[in-house]
Design an enzyme around this catalytic site. Structure first.
Site, PDB file in Angstrom:
ATOM      1  N   ASP A  43       0.826  -1.202   0.000  1.00 12.99           N
ATOM      2  CA  ASP A  43       0.000   0.000   0.000  1.00 12.99           C
ATOM      3  C   ASP A  43       0.864   1.257   0.000  1.00 12.99           C
ATOM      4  O   ASP A  43       1.477   1.601   1.013  1.00 12.99           O
ATOM      5  CB  ASP A  43      -0.905  -0.014   1.233  1.00 12.99           C
ATOM      6  N   ASP A  47      -1.881   5.282  -5.709  1.00 11.47           N
ATOM      7  CA  ASP A  47      -2.166   4.475  -4.521  1.00 11.47           C
ATOM      8  C   ASP A  47      -2.350   3.000  -4.884  1.00 11.47           C
ATOM      9  O   ASP A  47      -3.414   2.594  -5.364  1.00 11.47           O
ATOM     10  CB  ASP A  47      -3.428   5.014  -3.836  1.00 11.47           C
TER      11      ASP A  47
END
EC number: 3.4.23.-
Length: 529
Positions: free
Chosen positions: A118, A331
């Site tokens: 992440d 992201d």
């Protein structure tokens, strides 16, 4: 008489100037293997180890020293690190929330964890002494075969240490009753009611140096100390199949794994993620990307942590839409892509204009623009324009998810963003690219890749054993912008400003004294005339 005086004046000033310009400092050079050099470093242990000059052993030692120096000069500059179990990442589709994962080893003895990757968050956390965690048995996840997921227990790791409230990286220090208490953490994510909370500990993350996608031998292993979230309680999506075995935050904050690795001098301050079309990929720590990559500078927005870039325009094929500039997160922890409301509407309508198919809604699918057709339509690529004519091309903007009774069902996997004016490019639109998060030069790089033969500029030789654990960077190191690479750390420090100023002052004083003496000589000559 006047001409004679002028001649004498010229000669005196010439000598004074020549003396000033010719001021030099000298020192004798001594070769380390010369007789004088041998005598100066002779010790009981080393006296017999130096070879005879011009012997074969002599030249071997010189060559070995040069090789070692070349390897040292490479330092962290050309080294890439990967998890000890390899660089490969995997995605199991809806089983694990469409995210990419990799296996990592933590602690002593090491325990394996399948963590989500992440770039939109910072902390590495894993299920630990669970109060409320996702199921960890393999039978709960169809893609895990027979390998169960693991739960971390700091007391079972001989290398774990309590992370105290007194440390500058403890974000909850204000809630501590004493600086000697263990630091707690709570991380909340964008997905509704999704969070992880527990205690922070310090432990070892096992890595290895990588060469052309082949792991090097055991002597290249690295044991890096990092901060780990002992995740006792998870909520929301983390109880429903997303990141059941933990999550590795790769964000820019000081508590992230890339920050620890770079500040410890183990790698350049950069990493890359690569996602292919077959639900696998690669992660490399220290990868700066190829010279041919395109790039865009990172932006820093107040109250926003993450990797943010500025898009100048959105284009569908060769047609660029007016007033479509926006800022966006990059992201990898976001499965799909979100655009600001106005930009989203313009892009979606333009894509819809190129689709000749029946609009259809599907149960459980929140995307607005979905279709059903006998064949998958060909639509133009979405192009994101950046400064300096750099372009990020999304070649396959549609998501084909099902075929039913000879019909193809597909959607435009973009939604309007909940954050006003800010978008988020998710992992689905990074496929086919090697995405380089160059924190050292504050830019995002990208280049087409199949995620198999990426050359990450590894070291030319094994860096040697690094079996001793690297310490967690001190608070002084944490406050530095960049780590001191091994190549720099091994050099003689440059002079401090004070010593440099002192040296310059000494030279100026010496020159002034020469000129003063010359003027006295001139005065004496004139007085005799």
């Amino acid at each position: 008489m006047a001409s004679r005086s002028a001649f004498i004046l010229f000669c005196v000033l010439f000598l004074a100037t020549e003396g000033t310009l010719a001021s030099v400092f000298s020192s004798r050079l001594i070769h380390r293997f010369s007789d004088e050099g041998r005598a100066s470093i002779k010790t009981p242990s080393s006296s017999e180890s130096l070879p005879e000059k011009q012997s074969l052993a002599y030249y071997r030692l010189l060559a070995k020293s040069d090789f070692r120096r070349q390897r040292m000069n490479l330092g962290a500059k050309f080294q890439s690190l990967v998890p000890s179990e390899g660089s490969k990442t995997i995605s199991s589709g809806n089983d694990f929330g469409w995210l990419h994962y990799t296996w990592i080893d933590i602690g002593t003895p090491s325990v394996s964890f399948l963590v989500a990757l992440d770039t939109g968050s910072d902390l590495l956390w894993i299920p630990c002494n669970c109060v409320q965690c996702a199921p960890l048995t393999s039978t709960y996840y169809s893609s895990l075969a027979t390998k169960d997921l693991n739960e971390y227990n700091p007391s079972s790791s001989s290398s774990s240490k309590v992370f105290l409230c007194s440390h500058k990286l403890c974000g909850s220090a204000s809630d501590c009753d004493s600086p000697k208490e263990q630091c707690t953490y709570t991380v909340k994510y964008l997905s509704g009611n999704t969070s992880s909370s527990g205690l922070l500990v310090e432990d070892i993350l096992h890595l290895t140096y990588n060469t052309n996608n082949r792991l090097m031998n055991g002597s290249s292993s690295v044991k890096a100390r990092v901060v780990v979230g002992c995740g006792k309680k998870q909520s929301g999506d983390y109880l429903d199949g997303v990141a059941p075995d933990g999550l590795m935050g790769l964000g820019p904050a000081e508590i992230s794994v890339p920050s620890f690795l770079s500040k410890a001098g183990l790698m350049r301050n950069s990493f890359s993620l690569c996602f292919d079309e077959e639900d696998s990929g690669r992660i490399y720590f220290g990868d700066m990307g190829p010279s041919i990559q395109q790039s865009a500078p990172f932006l820093q927005l107040e109250n926003n942590s993450g990797y943010i870039v500025g898009v100048e325009a959105c284009c569908i094929g060769n047609s660029c839409l007016k007033q479509t500039s926006f800022t966006t997160f990059i992201d990898s922890g976001q499965s799909f892509t979100y655009l600001p409301e106005e930009i989203y509407r313009k892009v979606a309508l333009e894509i819809d204009r190129h689709i000749n198919a029946t609009s259809k809604s599907f149960e459980g699918v929140s995307w607005e623009y979905c279709y059903e057709s006998s064949v998958e339509p060909k639509v133009p690529a979405i192009k994101l324009k950046f400064s300096h004519n750099n372009t990020f091309v999304i070649h396959k903007p549609l998501f084909v998810f099902q075929q039913s009774q000879g019909l193809v069902q597909f959607c435009l996997p973009i939604s309007p963003s909940e954050q006003e004016g800010i978008g988020s490019i998710g992992q689905n639109y990074m496929r086919g690219y090697r995405m380089v998060f160059d924190r050292e030069n504050m830019k995002l790089g990208w280049s087409p890749s199949k995620c198999q033969e990426d050359k990450t500029e590894p070291p030319q030789a094994s860096p040697g054993s690094t079996s001793s654990p690297y310490p967690l960077p001190t608070e002084e190191q944490q406050s530095r912008g960049h780590a001191v690479s091994p190549a720099i750390a091994g050099k003689t420090p440059s002079k401090t400003p004070s010593s440099s100023s002192s040296s310059k002052s000494s030279c100026i004083f010496s020159s002034m004294m020469r000129l003063f003496n010359s003027l006295l000589l001139l005065h004496w000559v004139v007085s005799l005339m």
